[in-house]
Write a protein that holds these residues in place. Structure first.
Motif, PDB file in Angstrom:
ATOM      1  N   ASP A 181       0.848  -1.185   0.000  1.00 25.25           N
ATOM      2  CA  ASP A 181       0.000   0.000   0.000  1.00 25.25           C
ATOM      3  C   ASP A 181       0.886   1.239   0.000  1.00 25.25           C
ATOM      4  O   ASP A 181       1.292   1.730  -1.052  1.00 25.25           O
ATOM      5  N   ARG A 182       1.236   1.751   1.169  1.00 28.05           N
ATOM      6  CA  ARG A 182       2.072   2.954   1.255  1.00 28.05           C
ATOM      7  C   ARG A 182       3.534   2.536   1.318  1.00 28.05           C
ATOM      8  O   ARG A 182       3.990   2.007   2.331  1.00 28.05           O
ATOM      9  N   VAL A 183       4.251   2.761   0.249  1.00 29.95           N
ATOM     10  CA  VAL A 183       5.612   2.250   0.165  1.00 29.95           C
ATOM     11  C   VAL A 183       6.532   3.288  -0.458  1.00 29.95           C
ATOM     12  O   VAL A 183       6.129   4.055  -1.346  1.00 29.95           O
ATOM     13  N   LEU A 184       7.772   3.314   0.029  1.00 26.73           N
ATOM     14  CA  LEU A 184       8.836   4.129  -0.537  1.00 26.73           C
ATOM     15  C   LEU A 184       9.971   3.197  -0.910  1.00 26.73           C
ATOM     16  O   LEU A 184      10.435   2.406  -0.073  1.00 26.73           O
ATOM     17  N   LEU A 185      10.422   3.278  -2.147  1.00 27.50           N
ATOM     18  CA  LEU A 185      11.590   2.531  -2.614  1.00 27.50           C
ATOM     19  C   LEU A 185      12.744   3.497  -2.787  1.00 27.50           C
ATOM     20  O   LEU A 185      12.632   4.479  -3.522  1.00 27.50           O
ATOM     21  N   VAL A 186      13.853   3.230  -2.098  1.00 28.04           N
ATOM     22  CA  VAL A 186      15.065   4.015  -2.287  1.00 28.04           C
ATOM     23  C   VAL A 186      16.169   3.069  -2.729  1.00 28.04           C
ATOM     24  O   VAL A 186      16.215   1.907  -2.319  1.00 28.04           O
ATOM     25  N   GLY A 187      17.069   3.568  -3.579  1.00 33.02           N
ATOM     26  CA  GLY A 187      18.159   2.702  -3.982  1.00 33.02           C
ATOM     27  C   GLY A 187      18.986   3.243  -5.119  1.00 33.02           C
ATOM     28  O   GLY A 187      18.583   4.164  -5.837  1.00 33.02           O
ATOM     29  N   ASP A 188      20.158   2.670  -5.232  1.00 31.37           N
ATOM     30  CA  ASP A 188      20.988   2.810  -6.426  1.00 31.37           C
ATOM     31  C   ASP A 188      20.532   1.705  -7.352  1.00 31.37           C
ATOM     32  O   ASP A 188      20.923   0.543  -7.206  1.00 31.37           O
ATOM     33  N   LEU A 189      19.681   2.057  -8.289  1.00 31.77           N
ATOM     34  CA  LEU A 189      19.061   1.058  -9.155  1.00 31.77           C
ATOM     35  C   LEU A 189      19.904   0.733 -10.373  1.00 31.77           C
ATOM     36  O   LEU A 189      19.502  -0.072 -11.214  1.00 31.77           O
ATOM     37  N   ASN A 190      21.085   1.349 -10.474  1.00 31.88           N
ATOM     38  CA  ASN A 190      21.962   1.146 -11.634  1.00 31.88           C
ATOM     39  C   ASN A 190      21.177   1.279 -12.936  1.00 31.88           C
ATOM     40  O   ASN A 190      21.417   0.560 -13.901  1.00 31.88           O
ATOM     41  N   SER A 191      20.250   2.214 -12.916  1.00 34.25           N
ATOM     42  CA  SER A 191      19.397   2.490 -14.077  1.00 34.25           C
ATOM     43  C   SER A 191      19.083   3.977 -14.086  1.00 34.25           C
ATOM     44  O   SER A 191      18.654   4.519 -13.065  1.00 34.25           O
TER      45      SER A 191
ATOM     46  N   ILE B   9       7.864   6.485  -4.952  1.00 35.69           N
ATOM     47  CA  ILE B   9       6.770   6.395  -3.988  1.00 35.69           C
ATOM     48  C   ILE B   9       5.566   5.680  -4.601  1.00 35.69           C
ATOM     49  O   ILE B   9       5.275   5.827  -5.794  1.00 35.69           O
ATOM     50  N   ARG B  10       4.896   4.901  -3.761  1.00 37.84           N
ATOM     51  CA  ARG B  10       3.599   4.310  -4.130  1.00 37.84           C
ATOM     52  C   ARG B  10       2.613   4.708  -3.045  1.00 37.84           C
ATOM     53  O   ARG B  10       2.739   4.258  -1.894  1.00 37.84           O
ATOM     54  N   HIS B  11       1.686   5.572  -3.379  1.00 38.78           N
ATOM     55  CA  HIS B  11       0.732   6.173  -2.454  1.00 38.78           C
ATOM     56  C   HIS B  11       1.493   7.044  -1.448  1.00 38.78           C
ATOM     57  O   HIS B  11       2.681   6.904  -1.245  1.00 38.78           O
ATOM     58  N   GLY B  12       0.790   7.963  -0.827  1.00 37.56           N
ATOM     59  CA  GLY B  12       1.438   8.893   0.079  1.00 37.56           C
ATOM     60  C   GLY B  12       2.208   9.968  -0.681  1.00 37.56           C
ATOM     61  O   GLY B  12       2.102  10.108  -1.901  1.00 37.56           O
TER      62      GLY B  12
END
Length: 221
Positions: A141-151, A190-193
């Motif tokens: 639901d409410r999610v934050l993705l952080v990262g070095d995605l090499n993209s 971000i997904r929602h929020g």
């Protein structure tokens, strides 16, 4: 280059998260620790951190909660928090680690660092990692993705991650986060929020930190 055209405003009541690829052979772990502590974040998510280096001790004491995947490779990964987390787990999308941390209010933070596509095998591994990550994120639901995605934001695999994970970017495409080429490889999605992200100054690493103020509510745009 200016996409997304509108970004979330800052929220003074937000949870502050710092993402930083500190570099495997960081020569100033103590200085990096001091810089990170001074930002007064609630959570730090770190790639390539070698926790056996005593220079990280002050940071670890300041952030006593969380979990880490220890590894003598670029795929060491950690999420550390000042307050207890509801859960913190190491995941393996494909063969490489990611971290899923659950905050007390139910929001979910992912920290990710897929391999760089420097040969055919690693390129395939990155695609698998991002695909499996997107499948997981789409269930949250409410999610934050952080990262070095090499993209970079112009990678088709990055765009598939956004689409399949139901994510949106919180920085503009033109933001440089990696030297020497000035590419935007580090992301806060971000997904929602709502989330307001800024880049912090370069220090010892070849990456720069991202600071995200993560709101508990949606910002009307």
């Amino acid at each position: 280059m200016l996409w997304p055209f509108r970004l979330d405003p800052a929220d003074t009541a937000a949870t502050r998260v710092i993402w930083y690829n500190v570099h495997l052979d960081n020569a100033d772990a103590a200085g990096e620790s001091a810089h990170l502590i001074a930002q007064n974040a609630d959570i730090v998510a770190l790639a390539e951190i070698q926790l056996r280096d005593p220079g990280w001790q002050a940071l670890r004491q300041h952030y006593p909660h969380g979990c880490a995947h220890a590894d003598d490779s670029p795929f060491a990964l950690a999420v550390f928090a000042r307050a207890p987390l509801a859960a913190c787990d190491i995941l393996f999308p494909g063969e490489y680690p990611a971290i899923r941390a659950v905050l007390g209010d139910g929001r979910v933070l992912y920290a990710a660092h897929p391999p760089p596509p420097i040969n055919a095998d690693l390129a395939r591994a990155r695609i698998t990692y991002l695909h499996e990550l997107a499948v997981r994120l789409a269930t949250e639901d409410r999610v934050l993705l952080v990262g070095d995605l090499n993209s970079s934001p112009y990678s088709p695999h990055y765009r598939v991650l956004l689409r399949d994970g139901g994510l949106r970017a919180t920085t503009r495409n033109l933001l440089p986060t990696w030297l020497p080429l000035g590419l935007n490889l580090d992301h806060a999605l971000i997904r929602h929020g709502g989330a307001h992200t800024t880049a912090l100054p370069w220090h010892t690493s070849d990456h720069r930190p991202l600071q995200t103020d993560w709101s508990t509510h949606d910002h009307p745009l």
